[in-house]
Design a protein around this motif. Sequence first.
Motif, PDB file in Angstrom:
ATOM      1  N   GLY A   1      -3.936  14.134   7.926  1.00  0.00           N
ATOM      2  CA  GLY A   1      -5.038  14.804   7.727  1.00  0.00           C
ATOM      3  C   GLY A   1      -4.753  15.636   9.624  1.00  0.00           C
ATOM      4  O   GLY A   1      -3.830  15.426   9.626  1.00  0.00           O
ATOM      5  N   ILE A   2      -6.046  15.504   9.896  1.00  0.00           N
ATOM      6  CA  ILE A   2      -5.716  16.571  11.367  1.00  0.00           C
ATOM      7  C   ILE A   2      -6.689  16.119  12.004  1.00  0.00           C
ATOM      8  O   ILE A   2      -7.967  16.349  12.849  1.00  0.00           O
ATOM      9  N   PRO A   3      -6.148  15.132  13.650  1.00  0.00           N
ATOM     10  CA  PRO A   3      -4.661  14.631  12.908  1.00  0.00           C
ATOM     11  C   PRO A   3      -4.087  13.903  12.668  1.00  0.00           C
ATOM     12  O   PRO A   3      -4.776  13.192  11.627  1.00  0.00           O
ATOM     13  N   LEU A   4      -2.382  13.691  12.356  1.00  0.00           N
ATOM     14  CA  LEU A   4      -2.024  13.010  11.361  1.00  0.00           C
ATOM     15  C   LEU A   4      -2.812  11.951  12.010  1.00  0.00           C
ATOM     16  O   LEU A   4      -2.253  11.272  13.169  1.00  0.00           O
ATOM     17  N   ASP A   5      -2.911  11.198  10.619  1.00  0.00           N
ATOM     18  CA  ASP A   5      -2.904   9.612  10.541  1.00  0.00           C
ATOM     19  C   ASP A   5      -2.180   8.684   9.374  1.00  0.00           C
ATOM     20  O   ASP A   5      -2.293   9.319   8.579  1.00  0.00           O
ATOM     21  N   ASN A   6      -2.538   7.347  10.167  1.00  0.00           N
ATOM     22  CA  ASN A   6      -2.277   6.798   8.698  1.00  0.00           C
ATOM     23  C   ASN A   6      -3.058   6.167   8.001  1.00  0.00           C
ATOM     24  O   ASN A   6      -4.111   5.590   8.312  1.00  0.00           O
ATOM     25  N   HIS A   7      -3.174   5.833   6.624  1.00  0.00           N
ATOM     26  CA  HIS A   7      -4.194   5.540   5.466  1.00  0.00           C
ATOM     27  C   HIS A   7      -3.518   4.483   4.698  1.00  0.00           C
ATOM     28  O   HIS A   7      -2.537   4.741   3.998  1.00  0.00           O
ATOM     29  N   TRP A   8      -3.811   3.208   4.211  1.00  0.00           N
ATOM     30  CA  TRP A   8      -3.483   2.445   3.480  1.00  0.00           C
ATOM     31  C   TRP A   8      -5.230   2.476   2.537  1.00  0.00           C
ATOM     32  O   TRP A   8      -5.746   2.238   2.256  1.00  0.00           O
ATOM     33  N   GLY A   9      -4.114   1.896   1.364  1.00  0.00           N
ATOM     34  CA  GLY A   9      -4.709   1.106   0.135  1.00  0.00           C
ATOM     35  C   GLY A   9      -5.166   0.004  -0.075  1.00  0.00           C
ATOM     36  O   GLY A   9      -4.693  -1.141   1.473  1.00  0.00           O
ATOM     37  N   GLN A  10      -5.666  -0.449  -0.875  1.00  0.00           N
ATOM     38  CA  GLN A  10      -6.524  -2.215  -0.429  1.00  0.00           C
ATOM     39  C   GLN A  10      -5.080  -3.699  -0.693  1.00  0.00           C
ATOM     40  O   GLN A  10      -5.514  -4.304  -0.627  1.00  0.00           O
ATOM     41  N   GLY A  11      -4.368  -2.454  -2.027  1.00  0.00           N
ATOM     42  CA  GLY A  11      -3.171  -3.188  -2.824  1.00  0.00           C
ATOM     43  C   GLY A  11      -3.459  -3.395  -3.502  1.00  0.00           C
ATOM     44  O   GLY A  11      -4.660  -3.805  -4.164  1.00  0.00           O
ATOM     45  N   THR A  12      -2.497  -3.597  -4.765  1.00  0.00           N
ATOM     46  CA  THR A  12      -2.705  -4.633  -5.780  1.00  0.00           C
ATOM     47  C   THR A  12      -1.089  -5.974  -5.672  1.00  0.00           C
ATOM     48  O   THR A  12      -0.273  -5.716  -5.422  1.00  0.00           O
ATOM     49  N   GLN A  13      -1.711  -5.778  -6.252  1.00  0.00           N
ATOM     50  CA  GLN A  13      -0.365  -7.647  -7.005  1.00  0.00           C
ATOM     51  C   GLN A  13       0.533  -7.348  -8.727  1.00  0.00           C
ATOM     52  O   GLN A  13       0.255  -7.606  -8.732  1.00  0.00           O
ATOM     53  N   VAL A  14       1.757  -7.319  -7.629  1.00  0.00           N
ATOM     54  CA  VAL A  14       2.455  -7.523  -8.588  1.00  0.00           C
ATOM     55  C   VAL A  14       3.361  -9.110  -8.527  1.00  0.00           C
ATOM     56  O   VAL A  14       3.923  -9.350  -7.135  1.00  0.00           O
ATOM     57  N   THR A  15       3.168  -9.991  -9.363  1.00  0.00           N
ATOM     58  CA  THR A  15       3.684 -11.208  -9.585  1.00  0.00           C
ATOM     59  C   THR A  15       5.025 -10.957 -11.016  1.00  0.00           C
ATOM     60  O   THR A  15       4.863 -10.756 -11.706  1.00  0.00           O
ATOM     61  N   VAL A  16       5.574 -11.275 -10.367  1.00  0.00           N
ATOM     62  CA  VAL A  16       7.230 -11.491 -11.649  1.00  0.00           C
ATOM     63  C   VAL A  16       7.569 -12.983 -11.418  1.00  0.00           C
ATOM     64  O   VAL A  16       8.156 -12.964 -10.768  1.00  0.00           O
ATOM     65  N   SER A  17       7.259 -13.352 -13.020  1.00  0.00           N
ATOM     66  CA  SER A  17       7.429 -14.978 -13.425  1.00  0.00           C
ATOM     67  C   SER A  17       9.060 -14.992 -13.547  1.00  0.00           C
ATOM     68  O   SER A  17       9.339 -13.897 -14.433  1.00  0.00           O
ATOM     69  N   SER A  18       9.088 -16.129 -13.608  1.00  0.00           N
ATOM     70  CA  SER A  18      11.229 -16.138 -13.846  1.00  0.00           C
ATOM     71  C   SER A  18      11.287 -16.692 -15.090  1.00  0.00           C
ATOM     72  O   SER A  18       9.680 -17.402 -15.638  1.00  0.00           O
TER      73      SER A  18
END
Length: 116
Positions: A99-116
């Motif tokens: 962007g102009i001016p530069l800014d931080n942008h974030w997604g909503q997130g996605t869950q990653v689960t690793v089972s043992s």
Amino acid sequence: QVQLVESGGGLVQTGGSLRLSCAASGRIVSIRAMGWYRQAPGKQRELVAVTSGGNTNYADSVKGRFTISRDNAKNTVYLQMNSLKPEDTAVYYCHAVAGIPLDNHWGQGTQVTVSS
């Protein structure tokens, strides 16, 4: 405004693989960097990998297992995650500096689960 939409999270067993995708849309002007962060329960959000100007950087904990790549034509960044471990379990967030001016942008997130 820049929108980031992640996909590709899920449940996988130890040693498995997942690929996360993040598509940017909206007022995409001069995306300087795109990357991935993650946040596990009770922990601070941490950088996983970032790509900027053809350079890439990784957290030490994922080096050799994760690969970040970017398709500029699609305004999409990917995170290929191999040899997953239970400690990789977290919500993964896409991040962009744009962007102009530069800014931080974030997604909503996605869950990653690793089972043992």
